[in-house]
Scaffold this active site. Structure first.
Site, PDB file in Angstrom:
ATOM      1  N   PRO A   1       0.815  -1.214   0.000  1.00  0.00           N
ATOM      2  CA  PRO A   1       0.000   0.000   0.000  1.00  0.00           C
ATOM      3  C   PRO A   1       0.849   1.266   0.000  1.00  0.00           C
ATOM      4  O   PRO A   1       1.874   1.332   0.673  1.00  0.00           O
ATOM      5  CB  PRO A   1      -0.791  -0.107   1.309  1.00  0.00           C
ATOM      6  CG  PRO A   1       0.034  -0.992   2.192  1.00  0.00           C
ATOM      7  CD  PRO A   1       0.780  -1.929   1.294  1.00  0.00           C
ATOM      8  N   GLY A   2       0.445   2.246  -0.776  1.00  0.00           N
ATOM      9  CA  GLY A   2       1.115   3.541  -0.774  1.00  0.00           C
ATOM     10  C   GLY A   2       0.108   4.603  -0.355  1.00  0.00           C
ATOM     11  O   GLY A   2       0.074   5.069   0.783  1.00  0.00           O
ATOM     12  N   ARG A   3      -0.785   4.924  -1.303  1.00  0.00           N
ATOM     13  CA  ARG A   3      -1.793   5.964  -1.091  1.00  0.00           C
ATOM     14  C   ARG A   3      -2.560   5.784   0.222  1.00  0.00           C
ATOM     15  O   ARG A   3      -2.748   6.713   0.999  1.00  0.00           O
ATOM     16  CB  ARG A   3      -2.781   5.913  -2.253  1.00  0.00           C
ATOM     17  CG  ARG A   3      -3.890   6.961  -2.188  1.00  0.00           C
ATOM     18  CD  ARG A   3      -4.997   6.633  -3.185  1.00  0.00           C
ATOM     19  NE  ARG A   3      -4.511   6.315  -4.499  1.00  0.00           N
ATOM     20  CZ  ARG A   3      -4.181   7.198  -5.435  1.00  0.00           C
ATOM     21  NH1 ARG A   3      -4.320   8.468  -5.188  1.00  0.00           N
ATOM     22  NH2 ARG A   3      -3.729   6.814  -6.607  1.00  0.00           N
ATOM     23  N   ARG A  47      -2.429  16.384  -9.456  1.00  0.00           N
ATOM     24  CA  ARG A  47      -3.360  15.259  -9.563  1.00  0.00           C
ATOM     25  C   ARG A  47      -4.676  15.612 -10.258  1.00  0.00           C
ATOM     26  O   ARG A  47      -5.198  14.827 -11.022  1.00  0.00           O
ATOM     27  CB  ARG A  47      -3.622  14.646  -8.172  1.00  0.00           C
ATOM     28  CG  ARG A  47      -2.318  14.159  -7.520  1.00  0.00           C
ATOM     29  CD  ARG A  47      -2.566  13.252  -6.326  1.00  0.00           C
ATOM     30  NE  ARG A  47      -3.260  12.064  -6.765  1.00  0.00           N
ATOM     31  CZ  ARG A  47      -4.546  11.850  -6.601  1.00  0.00           C
ATOM     32  NH1 ARG A  47      -5.287  12.739  -5.974  1.00  0.00           N
ATOM     33  NH2 ARG A  47      -5.087  10.758  -7.058  1.00  0.00           N
ATOM     34  N   TYR A  63      -5.253  13.620 -13.651  1.00  0.00           N
ATOM     35  CA  TYR A  63      -6.251  12.534 -13.584  1.00  0.00           C
ATOM     36  C   TYR A  63      -7.666  13.046 -13.341  1.00  0.00           C
ATOM     37  O   TYR A  63      -8.578  12.251 -13.109  1.00  0.00           O
ATOM     38  CB  TYR A  63      -5.956  11.570 -12.422  1.00  0.00           C
ATOM     39  CG  TYR A  63      -4.525  11.195 -12.204  1.00  0.00           C
ATOM     40  CD1 TYR A  63      -3.877  10.290 -13.050  1.00  0.00           C
ATOM     41  CD2 TYR A  63      -3.805  11.723 -11.140  1.00  0.00           C
ATOM     42  CE1 TYR A  63      -2.563   9.942 -12.833  1.00  0.00           C
ATOM     43  CE2 TYR A  63      -2.476  11.370 -10.922  1.00  0.00           C
ATOM     44  CZ  TYR A  63      -1.864  10.485 -11.776  1.00  0.00           C
ATOM     45  OH  TYR A  63      -0.566  10.141 -11.560  1.00  0.00           O
ATOM     46  N   CYS A 103       1.037  29.222 -15.095  1.00  0.00           N
ATOM     47  CA  CYS A 103       0.585  29.727 -16.391  1.00  0.00           C
ATOM     48  C   CYS A 103       0.002  28.604 -17.236  1.00  0.00           C
ATOM     49  O   CYS A 103       0.572  28.228 -18.272  1.00  0.00           O
ATOM     50  CB  CYS A 103       1.726  30.407 -17.102  1.00  0.00           C
ATOM     51  SG  CYS A 103       2.126  31.950 -16.324  1.00  0.00           S
ATOM     52  N   GLU A 104      -1.070  28.028 -16.781  1.00  0.00           N
ATOM     53  CA  GLU A 104      -1.764  26.947 -17.475  1.00  0.00           C
ATOM     54  C   GLU A 104      -3.237  27.062 -17.093  1.00  0.00           C
ATOM     55  O   GLU A 104      -3.558  27.124 -15.895  1.00  0.00           O
ATOM     56  CB  GLU A 104      -1.300  25.573 -16.961  1.00  0.00           C
ATOM     57  CG  GLU A 104       0.123  25.216 -17.215  1.00  0.00           C
ATOM     58  CD  GLU A 104       0.369  24.594 -18.575  1.00  0.00           C
ATOM     59  OE1 GLU A 104      -0.561  23.995 -19.158  1.00  0.00           O
ATOM     60  OE2 GLU A 104       1.512  24.709 -19.048  1.00  0.00           O
ATOM     61  N   TYR A 132       1.325  11.165  -3.559  1.00  0.00           N
ATOM     62  CA  TYR A 132       1.495  11.534  -4.973  1.00  0.00           C
ATOM     63  C   TYR A 132       1.352  13.027  -5.245  1.00  0.00           C
ATOM     64  O   TYR A 132       1.033  13.415  -6.370  1.00  0.00           O
ATOM     65  CB  TYR A 132       0.533  10.734  -5.863  1.00  0.00           C
ATOM     66  CG  TYR A 132       0.722   9.239  -5.725  1.00  0.00           C
ATOM     67  CD1 TYR A 132       1.886   8.631  -6.167  1.00  0.00           C
ATOM     68  CD2 TYR A 132      -0.251   8.439  -5.126  1.00  0.00           C
ATOM     69  CE1 TYR A 132       2.079   7.256  -6.016  1.00  0.00           C
ATOM     70  CE2 TYR A 132      -0.071   7.072  -4.975  1.00  0.00           C
ATOM     71  CZ  TYR A 132       1.096   6.485  -5.423  1.00  0.00           C
ATOM     72  OH  TYR A 132       1.289   5.127  -5.279  1.00  0.00           O
TER      73      TYR A 132
HETATM   74  N1  LLP Z   1       2.988  -1.427  -6.082  1.00  0.00           N
HETATM   75  C1  LLP Z   1       3.255  -1.107  -7.366  1.00  0.00           C
HETATM   76  C2  LLP Z   1       3.982  -2.061  -8.195  1.00  0.00           C
HETATM   77  C3  LLP Z   1       2.841   0.134  -7.879  1.00  0.00           C
HETATM   78  O1  LLP Z   1       3.093   0.441  -9.151  1.00  0.00           O
HETATM   79  C4  LLP Z   1       2.141   1.048  -7.045  1.00  0.00           C
HETATM   80  C5  LLP Z   1       1.698   2.350  -7.539  1.00  0.00           C
HETATM   81  C6  LLP Z   1       1.906   0.666  -5.703  1.00  0.00           C
HETATM   82  C7  LLP Z   1       2.326  -0.576  -5.268  1.00  0.00           C
HETATM   83  C8  LLP Z   1       1.172   1.551  -4.738  1.00  0.00           C
HETATM   84  O2  LLP Z   1      -0.122   1.813  -5.140  1.00  0.00           O
HETATM   85  P1  LLP Z   1      -1.121   2.611  -4.162  1.00  0.00           P
HETATM   86  O3  LLP Z   1      -1.345   1.750  -2.965  1.00  0.00           O
HETATM   87  O4  LLP Z   1      -0.479   3.888  -3.790  1.00  0.00           O
HETATM   88  O5  LLP Z   1      -2.355   2.818  -4.977  1.00  0.00           O
HETATM   89  N2  LLP Z   1       0.249   9.062  -9.293  1.00  0.00           N
HETATM   90  C9  LLP Z   1      -0.998   8.343  -9.215  1.00  0.00           C
HETATM   91  C10 LLP Z   1      -0.813   6.966  -8.608  1.00  0.00           C
HETATM   92  C11 LLP Z   1       0.236   6.131  -9.318  1.00  0.00           C
HETATM   93  C12 LLP Z   1       0.430   4.761  -8.698  1.00  0.00           C
HETATM   94  C13 LLP Z   1       1.647   4.102  -9.238  1.00  0.00           C
HETATM   95  N3  LLP Z   1       1.922   2.798  -8.716  1.00  0.00           N
HETATM   96  C14 LLP Z   1      -2.016   9.198  -8.455  1.00  0.00           C
HETATM   97  O6  LLP Z   1      -1.673  10.284  -8.001  1.00  0.00           O
HETATM   98  O7  LLP Z   1      -3.186   8.808  -8.330  1.00  0.00           O
END
Ligand code: LLP
Length: 440
Positions: A299-301, A338, A342, A369-370, A398
């Protein structure tokens, strides 16, 4: 947090968010208006308690259902040293996707064996670096990389342990740019070539194949795609166990767990993901008579999004009668791209009048400037005037890592708050930073 039914948006802010007697939004016991005065704006404010509690929740919810779970924080969501230090202290490993992230992880004291190295186009230098620094796993994305790694690993002291990234062909129903687990993707080996890949990995003398990785995408609001992906991969692994003797010791199901960005679109609780994932894994292993593998999640987000807000100061307010009111702030797409990239939605509160009644619908624009530099389209807010402080929720993931110096803007300062104290974890850039790397 005190329950504040009169301010529904407060649930989008970090868990310690509250409003003080002056009507100012507070975080970690710090007055956000004071933070803006002390550190300037735009300012990113991370809540240490919120961050730690998300790390702990993932460990608990998955670990209590499936003891052999490893939680990795996907550092691409935000890779500041202070954040990686907290992830380390909370016992998490890391997903890294570049030599840069690997290096920051090392600077944050994360044991290298806790790192999983991802990426669809890793360079020979990065692979060499991963081997030399003792990175725990290399998640091999394609055939070319397998051959390259096998070459680089020849004669090294330690045989690298690898996972193969397989694209299971499952659509997670999220934004096109955040979809990876489908067949037409630059990431991973298509399932149709999975057997070929496992055969090649087993034959490669200088690597040790431990298991399979898949990652469906990001901001996945449904839980169903996960069991689908797990079923596909377990069927695949079971077939190859019989045919090739391949034993999948590790199954890494990636990240993608959603975070709530707007009041009326809640994300499933982590327990809901944990329940379907672990129940499917256990059931399917029983059915196929497979030894249950170690489960890895990334998990990241969902760990960092809610743990930070961004503070901006309001400047120009432009009224176009019967069309729109633009409220312009001192940041924008340079620190949060973001919405521009998106169409992502964020919500906000007036930090200096958090309990004031909403009176108008406005659009929050940045200062770049966009025309596409819009932070929030059509948000209900109280009467806004120049000098007000706007707090945008869910800015932990992100935003900072995707920031740029477009228009030679300075990247914002970042603070971490806890128990009434704020510490600067990244200073605001200065003009000198803008030309630092130039050779004239
Ligand atoms: N594992 C892999 C292999 C990934 O490519 C990613 C995210 C994660 C884990 C973590 O995913 P998460 O849990 O954060 O959803 N910039 C975009 C999101 C790009 C995600 C890229 N890969 C945004 O701002 O929505």
């Amino acid at each position: 947090m005190t329950a504040r039914p009169e301010i529904p948006r407060l649930v989008l802010f970090p868990i310690t968010a509250d409003v003080n007697a002056q009507g100012h939004l507070t975080l970690g016991g710090c007055d956000s208006v004071q933070l803006a005065a002390d550190f300037g704006t735009p300012l990113y404010v991370f809540d240490e308690k919120g961050l730690r509690s998300q790390c702990a929740t993932f460990k608990k919810e998955f670990g209590q259902r499936y003891a052999d779970t490893t939680v990795l924080y996907a550092s691409k969501a935000v890779a500041l040293k202070a954040i990686l230090t907290i992830a380390r202290e909370e016992g998490l490993g890391l997903d890294v996707v570049s030599g840069g992230e690997m290096d920051i992880a090392q600077q944050a004291g994360v044991p290298m064996e806790r790192l999983y190295f991802h990426g669809n186009n890793k360079s020979a230098e990065e692979l060499g670096m991963a081997l030399d620094r003792g990175v725990g796993r290399i998640v091999v994305d394609n055939f070319q990389e397998l051959a390259l790694l096998n070459d680089i690993a020849r004669g090294k002291k330690r045989t690298p342990e690898i996972l193969l990234r397989i694209s299971p062909g499952v659509d997670p129903h999220t934004h096109q740019y955040n979809t990876t687990g489908i067949i037409d993707s630059k990431f991973g080996i298509p399932l149709s070539r999975g057997e070929e890949a496992v055969t090649a990995a087993l034959a490669a003398k200088n690597v040790k194949l431990l298991g399979i990785h898949f990652h469906l995408g990001s901001a996945i609001f449904e839980v169903e795609p996960y069991p689908k992906g797990i079923e596909v991969i377990l069927d695949f692994a079971s077939g190859l166990q019989k045919k090739l003797g391949f034993v999948m010791k590790e199954l890494d199901i990636g990240g993608g767990y959603a975070a709530q960005y707007v009041v009326d679109t809640p994300a499933p609780p982590i327990s809901a993901y944990a329940e379907v994932v672990t129940a499917t894994l256990m059931r399917k292993c029983r059915e196929l008579k497979l030894e249950p593998p170690r489960l890895v999640i990334e998990p990241g987000r969902s760990i960092v999004a809610r743990s930070a807000m961004a503070l901006y100061r309001v400047g120009t307010i432009k009224d176009i009668p019967r069309v729109r009111r633009y409220v312009c702030v001192d940041g924008g797409m340079g620190d949060n791209i973001r919405q521009a990239l998106y169409g992502a939605k964020h919500e906000a509160l007036l930090a200096n009048r958090a309990t004031a009644k909403d009176t108008a619908v406005v659009t929050i624009a940045g200062k770049y400037c966009e025309s596409g530099d819009i932070l929030i389209r059509d948000i209900h807010l109280p009467e806004v005037t120049a000098g007000d402080i706007l707090a945008v929720a869910d800015c932990g993931a992100y935003c900072i890592p995707m920031a740029s110096n477009y228009n030679a803007a300075l990247k914002p300062a970042v603070v971490m708050v806890k128990d009434g104290k704020a510490r600067l974890i990244r200073r605001r850039e200065t003009f000198a930073d803008l030309t630092r790397g130039e050779a004239v």
